[in-house]
Design a protein around this motif. Structure first.
Motif, PDB file in Angstrom:
ATOM      1  N   MET A 164      12.702  -1.086   5.874  1.00  0.00           N
ATOM      2  CA  MET A 164      13.570  -1.727   5.390  1.00  0.00           C
ATOM      3  C   MET A 164      11.877  -2.485   4.319  1.00  0.00           C
ATOM      4  O   MET A 164      11.418  -2.982   3.658  1.00  0.00           O
ATOM      5  CB  MET A 164      13.511  -3.122   6.406  1.00  0.00           C
ATOM      6  CG  MET A 164      15.075  -2.386   7.389  1.00  0.00           C
ATOM      7  SD  MET A 164      15.340  -3.282   8.489  1.00  0.00           S
ATOM      8  CE  MET A 164      17.031  -3.279   9.047  1.00  0.00           C
ATOM      9  N   LEU A 165      11.057  -2.263   5.377  1.00  0.00           N
ATOM     10  CA  LEU A 165       9.752  -2.586   5.309  1.00  0.00           C
ATOM     11  C   LEU A 165       9.169  -2.214   2.945  1.00  0.00           C
ATOM     12  O   LEU A 165       8.856  -2.592   3.086  1.00  0.00           O
ATOM     13  CB  LEU A 165       8.542  -2.487   5.783  1.00  0.00           C
ATOM     14  CG  LEU A 165       8.055  -3.217   6.873  1.00  0.00           C
ATOM     15  CD1 LEU A 165       7.293  -2.854   8.351  1.00  0.00           C
ATOM     16  CD2 LEU A 165       7.933  -4.694   7.320  1.00  0.00           C
ATOM     17  N   VAL A 166       9.546  -0.872   3.860  1.00  0.00           N
ATOM     18  CA  VAL A 166       9.186  -0.595   2.441  1.00  0.00           C
ATOM     19  C   VAL A 166      10.097  -0.795   0.892  1.00  0.00           C
ATOM     20  O   VAL A 166       9.908  -0.966  -0.076  1.00  0.00           O
ATOM     21  CB  VAL A 166       9.922   1.654   2.490  1.00  0.00           C
ATOM     22  CG1 VAL A 166       9.702   2.609   1.638  1.00  0.00           C
ATOM     23  CG2 VAL A 166       8.846   1.615   3.151  1.00  0.00           C
ATOM     24  N   ALA A 167      11.711  -1.075   1.133  1.00  0.00           N
ATOM     25  CA  ALA A 167      11.953  -1.323   0.302  1.00  0.00           C
ATOM     26  C   ALA A 167      11.513  -2.476  -0.245  1.00  0.00           C
ATOM     27  O   ALA A 167      11.706  -2.999  -1.449  1.00  0.00           O
ATOM     28  CB  ALA A 167      13.837  -1.774   0.976  1.00  0.00           C
ATOM     29  N   VAL A 168      11.138  -3.856   0.394  1.00  0.00           N
ATOM     30  CA  VAL A 168      10.948  -4.992   0.494  1.00  0.00           C
ATOM     31  C   VAL A 168       9.518  -4.863  -0.208  1.00  0.00           C
ATOM     32  O   VAL A 168       9.689  -5.827  -0.933  1.00  0.00           O
ATOM     33  CB  VAL A 168      10.184  -5.845   2.039  1.00  0.00           C
ATOM     34  CG1 VAL A 168      10.113  -6.913   1.195  1.00  0.00           C
ATOM     35  CG2 VAL A 168      12.623  -6.018   2.486  1.00  0.00           C
ATOM     36  N   MET A 169       8.335  -4.214   0.452  1.00  0.00           N
ATOM     37  CA  MET A 169       7.137  -3.901  -0.238  1.00  0.00           C
ATOM     38  C   MET A 169       7.798  -3.047  -2.043  1.00  0.00           C
ATOM     39  O   MET A 169       7.035  -3.721  -2.878  1.00  0.00           O
ATOM     40  CB  MET A 169       6.282  -3.494  -0.015  1.00  0.00           C
ATOM     41  CG  MET A 169       5.821  -3.928   1.466  1.00  0.00           C
ATOM     42  SD  MET A 169       4.898  -3.411   2.282  1.00  0.00           S
ATOM     43  CE  MET A 169       5.853  -2.102   3.217  1.00  0.00           C
ATOM     44  N   GLY A 170       8.713  -3.057  -1.763  1.00  0.00           N
ATOM     45  CA  GLY A 170       8.423  -1.820  -3.157  1.00  0.00           C
ATOM     46  C   GLY A 170       9.013  -3.139  -4.188  1.00  0.00           C
ATOM     47  O   GLY A 170       8.882  -2.794  -5.499  1.00  0.00           O
ATOM     48  N   VAL A 171       9.790  -3.647  -3.906  1.00  0.00           N
ATOM     49  CA  VAL A 171      10.375  -4.394  -4.673  1.00  0.00           C
ATOM     50  C   VAL A 171       9.273  -5.682  -5.369  1.00  0.00           C
ATOM     51  O   VAL A 171       9.464  -5.798  -6.513  1.00  0.00           O
ATOM     52  CB  VAL A 171      11.919  -5.544  -4.209  1.00  0.00           C
ATOM     53  CG1 VAL A 171      12.624  -6.431  -5.258  1.00  0.00           C
ATOM     54  CG2 VAL A 171      12.628  -4.514  -4.002  1.00  0.00           C
ATOM     55  N   LEU A 172       8.316  -6.757  -4.456  1.00  0.00           N
ATOM     56  CA  LEU A 172       7.707  -7.343  -4.607  1.00  0.00           C
ATOM     57  C   LEU A 172       6.453  -6.502  -4.829  1.00  0.00           C
ATOM     58  O   LEU A 172       5.720  -7.994  -5.471  1.00  0.00           O
ATOM     59  CB  LEU A 172       7.959  -8.534  -2.785  1.00  0.00           C
ATOM     60  CG  LEU A 172       8.952  -8.620  -3.106  1.00  0.00           C
ATOM     61  CD1 LEU A 172       9.158  -9.373  -1.595  1.00  0.00           C
ATOM     62  CD2 LEU A 172       9.464 -10.100  -3.995  1.00  0.00           C
ATOM     63  N   LEU A 173       6.035  -5.459  -5.148  1.00  0.00           N
ATOM     64  CA  LEU A 173       4.743  -5.576  -5.166  1.00  0.00           C
ATOM     65  C   LEU A 173       4.546  -4.228  -6.137  1.00  0.00           C
ATOM     66  O   LEU A 173       5.848  -3.468  -6.301  1.00  0.00           O
ATOM     67  CB  LEU A 173       3.356  -4.842  -3.866  1.00  0.00           C
ATOM     68  CG  LEU A 173       3.769  -5.290  -2.666  1.00  0.00           C
ATOM     69  CD1 LEU A 173       3.210  -5.323  -1.276  1.00  0.00           C
ATOM     70  CD2 LEU A 173       3.010  -7.131  -3.117  1.00  0.00           C
TER      71      LEU A 173
END
Length: 254
Positions: A164-173
């Motif tokens: 989940m963390l990789v997914a969210v950070m991948g979208v927003l960063l």
């Protein structure tokens, strides 16, 4: 605990530590193993949180080269992870055991969808940043909110929070995926250490299991860092999707 039970738990710890460092979802290895060996679900969850914490720290250390110069940003992200982990422990100790687990497959599935479309979305974010020079480089309040919510989830069940963390950070960063994976390891370590500390004092725990998982996951964390840091972004993304899909199948069939 018999000697062969101990061997099984130790091997599961190595496996979980490796998977956690590369992508996440190591709990989906150790949790079923402990339940199969006769440990109650709550004891399995709390012992996992404590025992796998050293492995997440080990994995974060293994990614130290990707984390150079990121101390200030990581400290910013660690605050919502810390607070969220406390909230998750409260949920585990106060809600019925199966309440939160019912939504886990949906959360993991959403995260995998984000991982799959992440390159295109990251390109869009990069274009926005080029057109808006003042755009924040830390993801803004939305990322902090997601990190908090994932921290709550991680404090409750721990499995798949890395995905989940990789997914969210991948979208927003717009950072390289390997750097995001390193940041993910630090934040998961924060959640596991906080949750494990709380559980150590107020929840049922099997300390022999904790010791074996701690040893195994620490070794696995270093192994996972060596594997994960050598994977190109496309391969790392593919591993995330495969492991996440397995996680969903396991959770739905449990």
């Amino acid at each position: 605990m018999s000697w062969w039970h101990a061997v099984i738990v130790l091997v599961a710890g190595v496996w979980a530590g490796t998977i956690n460092t590369v992508v996440g979802s190591g709990t989906l290895v150790t949790f079923p193993v402990l339940v199969a060996l006769g440990y109650p679900p709550v004891t399995a969850t709390t012992s996992n949180a404590i025992g796998l914490a050293p492995g997440t720290i080990s994995g974060a250390i293994g990614y130290r080269h990707e984390l150079n110069g990121q101390a200030r940003r990581i400290a910013r992200y660690a605050i919502p992870s810390f607070v969220g982990a406390i909230g998750g422990t409260v949920l585990l100790l106060s809600l019925p055991h199966n309440t939160f687990e019912k939504v886990v497959p949906v959360l993991v599935g959403f995260s995998l969808a984000l991982v799959i479309v992440q390159p295109r979305l990251s390109k869009w974010v990069a274009q926005r940043r080029a057109n808006e020079p003042d755009m924040q480089d830390h993801g803004g309040p939305l990322l902090l909110l997601f990190i908090f919510l994932i921290g709550v989830y991680g404090g409750y069940f721990t499995a798949a929070q890395g995905i989940m963390l990789v997914a969210v950070m991948g979208v927003l960063l717009t950072d390289p995926l390997q750097r995001l994976n390193g940041i993910k390891n630090v934040l998961v370590a924060v959640v596991n250490v906080v949750a494990g500390t709380v559980y150590a004092f107020v929840a049922p725990v099997s300390w022999p299991v904790v010791g074996l998982l701690a040893l195994g996951s620490t070794l696995g964390g270093q192994l996972g860092a060596k594997i994960g840091r050598r994977l190109p972004p496309a391969a790392l993304r593919a591993v995330i999707v495969v492991v996440g899909t397995v996680a969903i199948v396991h959770l739905v069939s449990a």
